[in-house]
Design a protein around this motif. Sequence first.
Motif, mmCIF file in Angstrom:
data_model
loop_
_atom_site.group_PDB
_atom_site.id
_atom_site.type_symbol
_atom_site.label_atom_id
_atom_site.label_comp_id
_atom_site.label_asym_id
_atom_site.label_seq_id
_atom_site.Cartn_x
_atom_site.Cartn_y
_atom_site.Cartn_z
ATOM 1 N N LEU A 167 0.822 -1.215 0.000
ATOM 2 C CA LEU A 167 0.000 0.000 0.000
ATOM 3 C C LEU A 167 0.854 1.262 0.000
ATOM 4 O O LEU A 167 0.446 2.296 -0.544
ATOM 5 C CB LEU A 167 -0.932 0.001 1.216
ATOM 6 C CG LEU A 167 -2.004 -1.098 1.242
ATOM 7 C CD1 LEU A 167 -2.832 -1.000 2.516
ATOM 8 C CD2 LEU A 167 -2.900 -1.017 0.015
ATOM 9 N N SER A 168 2.030 1.177 0.589
ATOM 10 C CA SER A 168 2.909 2.350 0.613
ATOM 11 C C SER A 168 3.409 2.708 -0.786
ATOM 12 O O SER A 168 3.879 3.824 -1.013
ATOM 13 C CB SER A 168 4.099 2.100 1.544
ATOM 14 O OG SER A 168 4.977 1.120 0.997
ATOM 15 N N GLY A 201 -5.426 8.186 9.867
ATOM 16 C CA GLY A 201 -5.086 9.348 9.060
ATOM 17 C C GLY A 201 -4.039 10.258 9.668
ATOM 18 O O GLY A 201 -3.331 10.966 8.937
ATOM 19 N N LEU A 202 -3.921 10.254 10.988
ATOM 20 C CA LEU A 202 -3.047 11.225 11.647
ATOM 21 C C LEU A 202 -1.908 10.586 12.430
ATOM 22 O O LEU A 202 -0.811 11.146 12.494
ATOM 23 C CB LEU A 202 -3.879 12.110 12.582
ATOM 24 C CG LEU A 202 -5.038 12.867 11.911
ATOM 25 C CD1 LEU A 202 -5.852 13.615 12.953
ATOM 26 C CD2 LEU A 202 -4.521 13.819 10.843
ATOM 27 N N LEU A 203 -2.154 9.436 13.035
ATOM 28 C CA LEU A 203 -1.128 8.792 13.847
ATOM 29 C C LEU A 203 -0.213 7.929 12.989
ATOM 30 O O LEU A 203 -0.630 7.383 11.976
ATOM 31 C CB LEU A 203 -1.778 7.928 14.932
ATOM 32 C CG LEU A 203 -2.706 8.647 15.917
ATOM 33 C CD1 LEU A 203 -3.279 7.648 16.915
ATOM 34 C CD2 LEU A 203 -1.961 9.769 16.636
ATOM 35 N N PRO A 209 5.899 4.153 9.652
ATOM 36 C CA PRO A 209 6.577 5.267 10.314
ATOM 37 C C PRO A 209 6.715 6.509 9.439
ATOM 38 O O PRO A 209 7.236 7.533 9.880
ATOM 39 C CB PRO A 209 7.953 4.676 10.633
ATOM 40 C CG PRO A 209 8.184 3.689 9.532
ATOM 41 C CD PRO A 209 6.835 3.114 9.198
ATOM 42 N N SER A 210 6.248 6.430 8.201
ATOM 43 C CA SER A 210 6.384 7.551 7.280
ATOM 44 C C SER A 210 5.681 8.790 7.818
ATOM 45 O O SER A 210 4.699 8.711 8.561
ATOM 46 C CB SER A 210 5.799 7.180 5.912
ATOM 47 O OG SER A 210 5.723 8.309 5.071
ATOM 48 N N SER A 211 6.173 9.948 7.415
ATOM 49 C CA SER A 211 5.542 11.200 7.833
ATOM 50 C C SER A 211 4.205 11.412 7.135
ATOM 51 O O SER A 211 3.397 12.234 7.569
ATOM 52 C CB SER A 211 6.472 12.382 7.525
ATOM 53 O OG SER A 211 6.775 12.428 6.134
ATOM 54 N N SER A 212 3.966 10.679 6.055
ATOM 55 C CA SER A 212 2.707 10.785 5.316
ATOM 56 C C SER A 212 1.788 9.628 5.677
ATOM 57 O O SER A 212 2.239 8.523 5.993
ATOM 58 C CB SER A 212 2.966 10.765 3.803
ATOM 59 O OG SER A 212 3.812 11.823 3.414
ATOM 60 N N ALA A 213 0.500 9.882 5.612
ATOM 61 C CA ALA A 213 -0.476 8.833 5.892
ATOM 62 C C ALA A 213 -0.425 7.767 4.801
ATOM 63 O O ALA A 213 -0.128 8.061 3.641
ATOM 64 C CB ALA A 213 -1.878 9.428 5.976
ATOM 65 N N LEU A 214 -0.709 6.547 5.186
ATOM 66 C CA LEU A 214 -0.804 5.465 4.218
ATOM 67 C C LEU A 214 -2.053 5.692 3.364
ATOM 68 O O LEU A 214 -3.101 6.075 3.877
ATOM 69 C CB LEU A 214 -0.898 4.131 4.963
ATOM 70 C CG LEU A 214 -0.650 2.848 4.172
ATOM 71 C CD1 LEU A 214 0.794 2.775 3.689
ATOM 72 C CD2 LEU A 214 -0.969 1.636 5.052
#
Length: 295
Positions: A167-168, A201-203, A209-214
């Motif tokens: 998904l990433s 969406g936020l955690l 661990p990416s800074s962006s949401a999956l």
Amino acid sequence: MAHQLGQDLDIFKHANGLCFLSLTVLSDIPTTVWKEMTSLIVSNTGNVVNHPSPSGINELVLRECSDPRYFNLSSRVPPRSCTNISTLKLELHENKSSINALVDAVFSSFTFPSLSCLVVMTDDHCPYHEAWPKATLGSFLHRSSCVLTKFEVKRISVTDIDLIAALSLVPSLVNLFVDDTPCGDDPISPITPQFVRSLHGLLRTELNPSSSALVPKLSELQLRFNGLEFDDSGFINMVSSRWLPDTQYAAGAGLSCLSIVTLRFNARTANQVVYRPLDCLDKAGMMVVVLGTDD
């Protein structure tokens, strides 16, 4: 046999509007038959990686064959690019006599730059123990550079780590459907508490661990869960975190608003009291369906 099949299909050469064809064996097919064809299903896929792709086909369904006479797949080098294919559906079947699993052979042999929908599944009653094609899928998606918007994984043993990794690679995803119905004696379910939390969406989590949401563009989520232990509160929190009807706020958060959610329990009931917080979202505009064995 191939020549005879081509002759048999000659009867369709004047069939105006013929757009769908299902074949047992992909063979030399008259050009006139391909004229208006948009969808093709092939059951015995032994020669599919080396067969010319008709330019009009945009939906390709490949069914892995259990007959070893047709199961002699090998990867094509270099991979062939098919710019017309927008939907690819792989129906997998375990066969111990195979050289390569269908999924690996296809992902290694093709490049589909226009692909928008990918479905990987097994038959309802077909045990399947092959490993998830993590490396070949990653290479295929990277090589294709496609804008995948729909991804379905049905009755395939895949770990939560491998599914999250897949998904990433597709931040363009809008529609996700995961069905963990067992497909073998020792099934692996990707629908774990860690997987559910990774979609928040936020955690951020250990698996994301990416800074962006999956899958930040996700707007429709469908899960079919076959187990008994499910992270109900984690699911509710995740869904709530993606309800962003304020478009400006959503844009600032880098997320699309999750608008359709379907959760189906195959082996347990759905506690409507527990899921009452989602009723508020349903009334606010999100379509939420949570069903259990008693529904």
